[in-house]
Design an enzyme around this catalytic site. Structure first.
Site, mmCIF file in Angstrom:
data_model
loop_
_atom_site.group_PDB
_atom_site.id
_atom_site.type_symbol
_atom_site.label_atom_id
_atom_site.label_comp_id
_atom_site.label_asym_id
_atom_site.label_seq_id
_atom_site.Cartn_x
_atom_site.Cartn_y
_atom_site.Cartn_z
ATOM 1 N N LYS A 263 0.791 -1.335 0.043
ATOM 2 C CA LYS A 263 -0.073 0.034 -0.199
ATOM 3 C C LYS A 263 0.873 1.112 -0.010
ATOM 4 C CE LYS A 263 -3.351 2.714 2.673
ATOM 5 N NZ LYS A 263 -4.237 2.697 3.828
ATOM 6 N N LYS A 275 -9.922 13.193 8.216
ATOM 7 C CA LYS A 275 -9.591 12.512 9.437
ATOM 8 C C LYS A 275 -9.573 13.655 10.700
ATOM 9 C CE LYS A 275 -6.566 8.732 8.096
ATOM 10 N NZ LYS A 275 -7.418 7.540 8.641
ATOM 11 N N ASP A 286 1.697 5.909 5.977
ATOM 12 C CA ASP A 286 0.502 5.034 5.182
ATOM 13 C C ASP A 286 1.226 4.663 3.958
ATOM 14 O OD1 ASP A 286 -1.984 4.070 5.489
ATOM 15 O OD2 ASP A 286 -3.041 5.382 4.428
ATOM 16 N N GLU A 347 -9.325 4.171 1.531
ATOM 17 C CA GLU A 347 -8.994 4.418 0.167
ATOM 18 C C GLU A 347 -7.751 3.240 -0.149
ATOM 19 O OE1 GLU A 347 -7.643 5.651 3.011
ATOM 20 O OE2 GLU A 347 -5.667 5.070 2.735
ATOM 21 N N ARG A 349 -7.825 0.021 0.279
ATOM 22 C CA ARG A 349 -8.164 -1.033 -0.172
ATOM 23 C C ARG A 349 -8.600 -0.645 -1.822
ATOM 24 N NH1 ARG A 349 -12.837 -1.468 4.078
ATOM 25 N NH2 ARG A 349 -11.399 -0.649 5.255
HETATM 26 N N1 BES Z 1 -4.560 4.461 6.580
HETATM 27 C C1 BES Z 1 -5.657 4.183 7.428
HETATM 28 C C2 BES Z 1 -5.196 3.162 8.417
HETATM 29 C C3 BES Z 1 -4.546 3.365 9.571
HETATM 30 C C4 BES Z 1 -5.290 3.629 10.884
HETATM 31 C C5 BES Z 1 -3.265 3.174 9.522
HETATM 32 C C6 BES Z 1 -4.176 3.979 12.029
HETATM 33 C C7 BES Z 1 -2.204 3.462 10.590
HETATM 34 C C8 BES Z 1 -2.871 3.675 11.826
HETATM 35 C C9 BES Z 1 -6.556 3.603 6.482
HETATM 36 O O1 BES Z 1 -7.010 4.283 5.319
HETATM 37 C C10 BES Z 1 -8.080 4.247 7.154
HETATM 38 O O2 BES Z 1 -8.375 5.265 7.155
HETATM 39 N N2 BES Z 1 -8.951 3.247 7.430
HETATM 40 C C11 BES Z 1 -10.050 3.635 8.223
HETATM 41 C C12 BES Z 1 -11.257 2.372 7.360
HETATM 42 C C13 BES Z 1 -12.412 2.886 7.799
HETATM 43 C C14 BES Z 1 -12.916 4.337 7.202
HETATM 44 C C15 BES Z 1 -13.370 1.818 7.599
HETATM 45 C C16 BES Z 1 -9.892 3.316 9.557
HETATM 46 O O3 BES Z 1 -9.362 2.287 9.712
HETATM 47 O O4 BES Z 1 -10.654 4.075 10.347
HETATM 48 ZN ZN ZN Z 2 -4.957 4.742 4.752
HETATM 49 MG MG MG Z 3 -7.580 6.119 5.224
#
Ligand code: BES
Ligand code: ZN
Ligand code: MG
Length: 497
Positions: A263, A275, A286, A347, A349
């Site tokens: 990724k 966020k 990321d 994003e 995925r």
């Molecule tokens: N990059 C984040 C996941 C992440 C969170 C990585 C904390 C490292 C530390 C990912 O893109 C994300 O934002 N995922 C969301 C998914 C949700 C919207 C279903 C999440 O985990 O909140």
């Molecule tokens: Zn992410």
């Molecule tokens: Mg994200």
């Protein structure tokens, strides 16, 4: 750090410090330490007693030699209970010793590994102290006007063994692995104003040129032509254009072909589902999966195993803007499947969906993806353990078993058809988020599975937790850890045997 395997007389070794590893059961000094103690007029015993030194893991006894030896100090490093000592114990205590040496400005140290542990070969101990030392010596300090500490420059591993060929080979491999991991850490630690998508592609090209890999970098137009509608949508909100990177290592007599996908979000702001507050902090990490791909290839370029390796990264930046993709948008991935957007922060995925379609078309023997994919995975397993999922239990078991040796903790999360129902969308083939937040790491993994050719064994490693740590742990300093570089390289080495 330079690491050498030597057989030297401790009395005359010209180093800043000689290090002995001592386990808790060793109530009296063992023979080689006792000899040194005698030369020092019993100073080690005296210090040991007066400072009440117990060889718990990570405890030290630092004894100045006062000119009675060529070495300036003797350091006893605690190992803890001997029955618990494994390879990772040696990585940890080696890292702690290096840090202690840095504090004391000792730049050349010798670790004496004339020890016997039932389950550990001399190769195991030598490679573990090497990895621990190089990983523990790391710091990301290039932006500091004043460096905090001096580095340890030379590590001698002392072993009284006539034929040191295999130990030397183990140390060589360990050095390559740990340096590759540090390379990954360096890339992950760079902020998004330094490494953006275009810059990342340049770094990939430099690496490919250095090691003679083939490389293709696709720009936004070519990405569109390939039909990567999901990936393209994620990248749309950013001023930095997407770059799809495919590196190939092609040995002369490959025993198999593997695709390693990472990724590559140079920054994840969440997009329009932006966020909030602290959740955006650290999102430069990321790109950890993508940087691991480059670290793995660096090691592969040096070790030259007999397997073909594809490194694949769909680099993008997730930003909100008038051009950004929105919730409710319906996208079409490379394999023709349609995806309805529930949340623009899911994003990773989407970028991986197209990357996994691309990887599948190469028809490799296995696909492994590494991604900082979900916060849910961190909730499920804690910050130190990666979540492993996939479509092939044998491959999952293989990765899990290797990870036990590398100390890169991993644990399987189970797929099931009930959770699969959660990514059914109202108006498209798939939803990019689950309808509830429960099992979020698994619903993300299940989403990815839809873009992998089911005939190809595939493993997904969610590294959202262990990819980085704000304060560091064990042999990981604060910031990026470079996980899971060593596990994947070891997997490729195993497959090339
Ligand atoms: N990059 C984040 C996941 C992440 C969170 C990585 C904390 C490292 C530390 C990912 O893109 C994300 O934002 N995922 C969301 C998914 C949700 C919207 C279903 C999440 O985990 O909140
Ligand atoms: Zn992410
Ligand atoms: Mg994200």
């Amino acid at each position: 750090m330079k690491v050498e395997v030597v057989s030297k007389k401790l009395e005359t070794a010209k180093v800043d410090a000689i290090v002995f590893f001592v386990s808790k059961e060793e109530k009296v000094l063992r023979e080689n330490i006792r000899k040194i103690d005698e030369i020092l007029g019993g100073l080690i015993s005296t210090f040991k007693k007066s400072l009440k030194f117990t060889p718990e893991e990570g405890k030290f006894l630092v004894v100045p030699t006062g000119g009675k030896l060529k070495a300036g100090f003797v350091i006893l490093t605690g190992l803890g209970e001997s029955k618990k000592v494994d390879k990772d114990t040696f990585r940890r205590v080696s890292a702690y010793t290096v840090r202690k040496s840095k504090e004391n400005k000792l730049s050349k140290i010798m670790m004496d590994i004339n020890l016997t542990f039932e389950k550990l070969s001399p190769e195991d101990v030598a490679s573990s102290v090497t990895e621990g030392a190089i990983l523990g010596n790391y710091s990301f300090d290039k932006y500091l006007s004043k460096k905090e500490k001096e580095e340890v420059e030379v590590l001698e591993i002392n072993l009284n063994l006539k034929d040191k060929t295999s130990v030397k080979e183990a140390v060589k491999v360990a050095t390559i692995l740990a340096e590759a991991q540090n390379f990954t850490r360096d890339l992950v630690n760079e902020p998004a104003n330094v490494i953006n998508t275009v810059e990342f592609a340049k770094i990939a090209e430099d690496l490919a040129n250095k090691y003679g890999f083939e490389i293709k970098v696709y720009d936004e137009k070519q990405i569109e032509e390939m039909g990567m509608g999901a990936y393209l949508a994620v990248a749309k909100g950013s001023e930095n254009p997407p770059r799809f990177i495919h590196i190939t290592y092609r040995p002369r007599h490959p025993k198999g072909e593997y695709a390693i996908v990472g990724k590559g979000l140079m920054f994840d702001s969440g997009g329009l589902n932006i966020k909030t507050g602290d959740f955006m902090r650290w999102m430069k990490i990321d790109k950890s999966g993508a940087c691991a791909v480059l670290g793995i290839l660096k090691a592969i370029g040096e070790l030259k195993p007999d397997v073909m390796v594809h490194g694949i990264v769909a680099a993008a930046e997730n930003m909100p803007s008038g051009k950004a993709y929105r919730p409710d948008d319906i996208l079409k991935a490379k394999n023709g499947k349609t995806i309805e957007i529930g949340n623009t922060d899911a994003e990773g995925r989407l970028t991986l969906a197209d990357a996994l379609c691309y990887a599948s078309e190469l028809k490799p023997d296995a696909i492994i993806d590494m991604a900082t994919l979900t916060g849910a995975c961190v909730v499920a397993l804690g910050e130190f353990t990666a979540g492993v999922m996939g479509n092939n239990q044998r491959l999952i078991n293989e990765i899990l078993s290797i990870s036990q040796n590398t100390g890169e903790w991993m644990w399987q999360l189970p797929f099931n058809d009930k959770l699969r129902e959660q990514i059914k969308a109202p108006h498209a083939d798939l939803y990019n988020v689950g309808t509830t937040r429960y099992g979020g790491a698994i619903t993300a993994g299940l989403f990815l599975e839809d873009f992998v050719d089911p005939r190809i064994p595939w493993v997904h490693i969610d590294i959202a937790g262990p990819s980085h740590h704000t304060s560091g742990w064990y042999y990981h300093p604060k910031g990026a850890t470079g996980i899971p570089v060593r596990t994947i390289v070891n997997f490729l080495l195993k497959r090339s045997r």
